[in-house]
Design an enzyme around this catalytic site. Structure first.
Site, PDB file in Angstrom:
ATOM      1  N   CYS A 388       0.824  -1.209   0.000  1.00 32.57           N
ATOM      2  CA  CYS A 388       0.000   0.000   0.000  1.00 32.57           C
ATOM      3  C   CYS A 388       0.854   1.253   0.000  1.00 32.57           C
ATOM      4  CB  CYS A 388      -0.946  -0.001   1.191  1.00 32.57           C
ATOM      5  SG  CYS A 388      -2.576  -0.548   0.692  1.00 32.57           S
ATOM      6  N   LYS A 391       0.837   3.229  -3.176  1.00 25.34           N
ATOM      7  CA  LYS A 391      -0.355   3.947  -3.651  1.00 25.34           C
ATOM      8  C   LYS A 391       0.038   5.364  -4.047  1.00 25.34           C
ATOM      9  CE  LYS A 391      -4.388   4.018  -1.442  1.00 25.34           C
ATOM     10  NZ  LYS A 391      -5.616   3.528  -0.832  1.00 25.34           N
ATOM     11  N   ASP A 418     -15.739   6.418  -1.688  1.00 29.11           N
ATOM     12  CA  ASP A 418     -15.868   5.542  -0.516  1.00 29.11           C
ATOM     13  C   ASP A 418     -14.901   4.373  -0.642  1.00 29.11           C
ATOM     14  OD1 ASP A 418     -16.962   4.651   1.914  1.00 29.11           O
ATOM     15  OD2 ASP A 418     -18.876   5.580   1.349  1.00 29.11           O
ATOM     16  N   ASP A 419     -14.924   3.473   0.352  1.00 31.93           N
ATOM     17  CA  ASP A 419     -14.002   2.334   0.304  1.00 31.93           C
ATOM     18  C   ASP A 419     -14.318   1.406  -0.863  1.00 31.93           C
ATOM     19  OD1 ASP A 419     -12.522   3.153   2.410  1.00 31.93           O
ATOM     20  OD2 ASP A 419     -13.733   2.109   3.906  1.00 31.93           O
ATOM     21  N   ASP A 434      -9.879  -6.823 -17.595  1.00 33.28           N
ATOM     22  CA  ASP A 434      -8.827  -6.849 -18.614  1.00 33.28           C
ATOM     23  C   ASP A 434      -7.906  -5.650 -18.395  1.00 33.28           C
ATOM     24  OD1 ASP A 434      -7.483  -7.723 -20.869  1.00 33.28           O
ATOM     25  OD2 ASP A 434      -9.371  -8.234 -21.866  1.00 33.28           O
ATOM     26  N   ASP A 457     -15.097  -7.081 -24.347  1.00 33.51           N
ATOM     27  CA  ASP A 457     -15.489  -8.384 -23.803  1.00 33.51           C
ATOM     28  C   ASP A 457     -16.990  -8.425 -23.516  1.00 33.51           C
ATOM     29  OD1 ASP A 457     -13.114  -9.752 -23.793  1.00 33.51           O
ATOM     30  OD2 ASP A 457     -12.493  -8.983 -21.829  1.00 33.51           O
ATOM     31  N   HIS A 508      -8.330   1.895  -8.275  1.00 36.10           N
ATOM     32  CA  HIS A 508      -7.149   1.912  -7.422  1.00 36.10           C
ATOM     33  C   HIS A 508      -5.969   2.370  -8.264  1.00 36.10           C
ATOM     34  CE1 HIS A 508      -4.509   0.717  -4.140  1.00 36.10           C
ATOM     35  NE2 HIS A 508      -3.695   0.265  -5.081  1.00 36.10           N
ATOM     36  N   ASP A 594     -14.382 -11.425 -29.172  1.00 31.45           N
ATOM     37  CA  ASP A 594     -13.543 -10.339 -29.676  1.00 31.45           C
ATOM     38  C   ASP A 594     -12.152 -10.897 -29.942  1.00 31.45           C
ATOM     39  OD1 ASP A 594     -13.202 -10.585 -26.901  1.00 31.45           O
ATOM     40  OD2 ASP A 594     -12.510  -8.522 -26.696  1.00 31.45           O
TER      41      ASP A 594
END
Ligand SMILES: Cc1cc2nc3c(=O)[nH]c(=O)nc-3n(C[C@H](O)[C@H](O)[C@H](O)COP(=O)(O)OP(=O)(O)OC[C@H]3O[C@@H](n4cnc5c(N)ncnc54)[C@H](O)[C@@H]3O)c2cc1C
Length: 718
Positions: A388, A391, A418-419, A434, A457, A508, A594
């Site tokens: 982490c 980040k 939010d989380d 992907d 996809d 993220h 695809d």
């Protein structure tokens, strides 16, 4: 930040290739990817040179210099905010800026249209000239078409002679007139040069109209205020260049004509962080003609001072040469040398000019497999945390999120912030994930491609994408640069999501060795989702995009693909499969996929195995992106191609060896490739027509047939 890939900036890039600038990231923004070398233009029109002889390909050159290349048009500068504004895409920030974007066409208030065209920018002129030649050959312009060339300077005279040479070589009847405002052609040259060219023009049958200052073009006639008129089918305009509007509008100090005022160090007299060179610049106290020669001469001073400015050192002054030797070509392979009172003429001078020009161009050729200097030169911190700790900083992220217009969607009950996101899913939800590392150096367009690839996809299931979650890694750089990188890549992706009505519910972001981006996408499944295993006997196989992305990206990374071909591949990857999926739905498709990493045959074999059928593939019908087959032929393929080649074992190849480029194309891995669908015979022609109308380069690439060759079949090559 380099704006324009003109004659000075190509030297900056060449210098950076030989001596990288540690700790500095260079970006080139250019409207055209191939810079025409001014000295060879007349020879190109005359047919002595091919396109690639006379153009510097900025893609490999930038890559070899460790510079990022953005193919876009600059529309303005925000000098206080240190941003460059671009047409149809978000702005990019800079610390140090250099402008070498040339002049703008100057039509003296006359509007360009299909019959009248400025020779600059050459990138627009060359296709026009090719189309004009075709129309001429097909007799569309009449029995003896008239062509006027407006401009009596060296550019106009050389163009007139080159045009006539090209037309005569093709045996095309013509009536060509050179129109000049002054009392003689080549007013800046000595009397012997002028006399020689007047005779030369007469000898090849070019009429010359002097003292004709064109003020209008109406009803197929050029007119002057003094009452002169000239009837003509087409007009090529080669008068002096005008200044582009955006430097003045941005608040840079400019001269009365609008060219960027720079001092002897080539730095803007109003903005310390801005440099300019070539036609776009006006050198204070040293006025010079707008000519490629001066743009070339300014190159070494420009790079020297950019290096010094980056290091905070004192800048060096430039003294522009007062007079330059002009080698003016005569259409055929002869040239005139002119400097002051000097006059010389002959075939030998064309040879000298040809030698000088080719030697200049050879300096910008890039050897294949150049090392990535940028990465070597980047200062890496001694230790960076993983987990982490890797980040991206909260402030940086918050700033980017404020700038981005994060696309919303009704299904997102609680999104970014939010989380975790809260999403109102339907009872039948399609879910996919992907992502990959960047294969091009333009983060905004990479963002667009990664988003399209992820959505594909969902489209391949006949489903409707609704919500995406992002996973993005950005390489370690200065905070402002990381912020810009994150902004650019996500701005590209958000744009694609907005166009497809997909909301971004969260994500993220982390620091990593290189830029990468992936998405988890949720979508609403149809009553009967498409399946790979539902191909039926007699179905025709339709594919919605050409192949060759893998080879072109491999060529791009090795610096051997032409930039124009790389751009076509990028445009193809940016194309959405959404509209194609909608059209397939209307035509009762039930089996699709695809085409991505395993190539056409790899993905087709999956479908064939699942459906318990075989297929006959027509390799000649499979469309290839421009340049892809030539690269494959030269042995340039994606690193995944060899393992994809196993798919060839499932097919009998008829008509060519498995090494044939058209066969290898079938296993070329695609990023954001097209949809491959089985369409029942009665729907094929209507489905094809609709896909074509929607702009897809669609093709029928095969037919489902044999049950004896389940999971494979025959590939026919003529
Ligand atoms: C027919 C003809 C013959 C000529 N022959 C000669 C000759 O023999 N010798 C000679 O010295 N000169 C010649 N010239 C003049 C010469 O072409 C120009 O002086 C020269 O090209 C200027 O070079 P530059 O480096 O300033 O810009 P350019 O070479 O014009 O390069 C401009 C670059 O900027 C990019 N660009 C432009 N606008 C933007 C934008 N808004 N955003 C992003 N990128 C942008 C372009 O794509 C291009 O990469 C000739 C001109 C003509 C028309």
């Amino acid at each position: 930040m380099l704006i324009g890939g003109g004659h000075s900036h190509v030297q900056v890039l060449r210098s950076l290739r030989m001596r990288p600038l540690a700790g500095v990231r260079t970006t080139v923004i250019t409207r055209e990817l191939h810079t025409p070398y001014s000295g060879m233009l007349p020879g190109l029109i005359a047919g002595h040179y091919q396109f690639d002889d006379a153009h510097i390909d900025l893609g490999p050159l930038a890559q070899s210099a460790g510079a990022r290349l953005i193919a876009a048009e600059v529309t303005g500068l925000d000098l206080d905010g240190a941003c460059v504004h671009l047409r149809d895409r978000p702005p990019v920030r800079f610390d140090l800026l250099s402008i070498n974007s040339g002049g703008a066409p100057s039509l003296g208030g006359i509007a360009a249209n299909g019959a009248i065209i400025p020779v600059k920018p050459i990138g627009t002129f060359l296709p026009y000239w090719q189309a004009l030649l075709c129309a001429w050959q097909n007799g569309e312009l009449g029995a003896r078409p008239r062509l006027a060339i407006v401009g009596g300077g060296a550019g106009g005279v050389e163009l007139a002679l080159s045009v006539v040479y090209a037309l005569d070589r093709l045996g095309l009847p013509r009536e060509v007139t050179l129109v000049a405002a002054g009392n003689d052609v080549l007013a800046d040259h000595n009397p012997r040069v002028r006399r020689h060219f007047r005779r030369r023009l007469e000898a090849v049958g070019v009429a010359v109209r002097l003292g004709f200052e064109v003020t209008a073009f109406e009803d197929g006639r050029l007119r002057s205020d003094s009452g002169q008129a000239l009837q003509t089918e087409r007009v090529l305009w080669v008068t002096g260049v005008a200044a582009p509007a955006w430097p003045r509008q941005s608040g840079l100090a400019v001269d009365e004509a609008g060219f960027v005022r720079v001092d002897a160090t080539l730095r803007s007299i109003s903005h310390q962080q801005v440099f300019a060179a070539g036609d776009v610049a006006a050198l204070d106290g040293q006025p010079r003609p707008k000519s490629g020669v001066y743009a070339v001469r300014e190159g070494p001073t420009l790079i020297n001072n950019l290096r010094r400015a980056a290091a905070g050192e004192r800048l060096a002054a430039y003294r522009a040469q007062r007079r330059a030797l002009a080698l003016i070509s005569e259409g055929e392979r002869r040239a005139v040398a002119s400097r002051g009172w000097l006059f010389a003429e002959g075939v030998w001078l064309w040879r000298v000019k040809n030698f000088i020009d080719r030697r200049f161009m050879a300096r910008f050729e890039v050897p294949a497999n150049v090392p990535d200097h940028l990465r070597d030169a980047e200062p890496m911190a001694a230790m960076r945390c993983g987990g982490c700790g890797a980040k991206l900083g909260a402030d940086l992220l918050a700033r980017v999120l404020r700038r981005l217009q994060v696309p919303d969607q009704a299904d997102i009950l609680q999104g970014v912030g939010d989380d975790a996101a809260v999403i109102a899913t339907t009872s039948r939800t399609v879910a996919t994930v992907d992502g990959f590392r960047a294969m091009i150096d333009d983060p905004y367009r990479f963002g667009r491609i990664a988003a399209q690839h992820a959505l594909s996809d969902v489209f391949a299931m006949g489903a409707v994408p609704r919500v995406a979650l992002a996973l993005v890694s950005v390489p370690l750089m200065a905070d402002t640069m990381m912020e810009d990188e994150l902004y650019q890549v996500m701005a590209g992706a958000c744009e694609v999501f907005r166009d497809s009505a997909v909301g971004l519910a969260g994500g993220h972001s982390a620091e990593a060795a290189e830029l990468s981006l992936g998405f988890a996408v949720l979508g609403q499944a149809p009553e009967a989702p498409w399946q790979k295993g539902l191909l039926a006997d007699g179905d025709r196989l339709l594919m919605t995009k050409p192949l060759g992305v893998g080879a072109l990206m491999a060529g791009h990374m090795r610096g051997v693909a032409k930039s124009r071909d790389t751009q076509r591949a990028i445009e193809s990857m940016e194309r959405s499969n959404g509209a194609a999926a909608d059209i397939f739905k209307k035509h009762g498709v039930h089996a699709a996929t695809d085409v991505t990493g395993f190539g056409l045959l790899g993905h087709l074999a999956e479908m064939l195995r699942a459906s318990g059928v075989g297929a006959e593939v027509d390799a000649n019908a499979v469309p290839a992106l421009p340049g892809a087959l030539a690269l494959i032929d030269a042995g340039i393929e994606s690193t995944l191609a060899p393992s994809n080649a196993r798919a060839l074992d499932d097919f009998e190849i008829v008509g060519a060896p498995p090494t044939d480029a058209r066969v290898r194309l079938l296993i070329d891995p695609q990023t954001s490739g097209g949809l491959l669908a089985g369409v029942a015979e009665p729907h094929v022609s209507a489905c094809l027509a609709e896909l074509e109308q929607a702009g897809y380069e669609v093709a029928v690439v095969g037919r489902i047939g044999s049950r004896s060759q389940v999971g494979g079949g025959v590939v026919r090559v003529d």
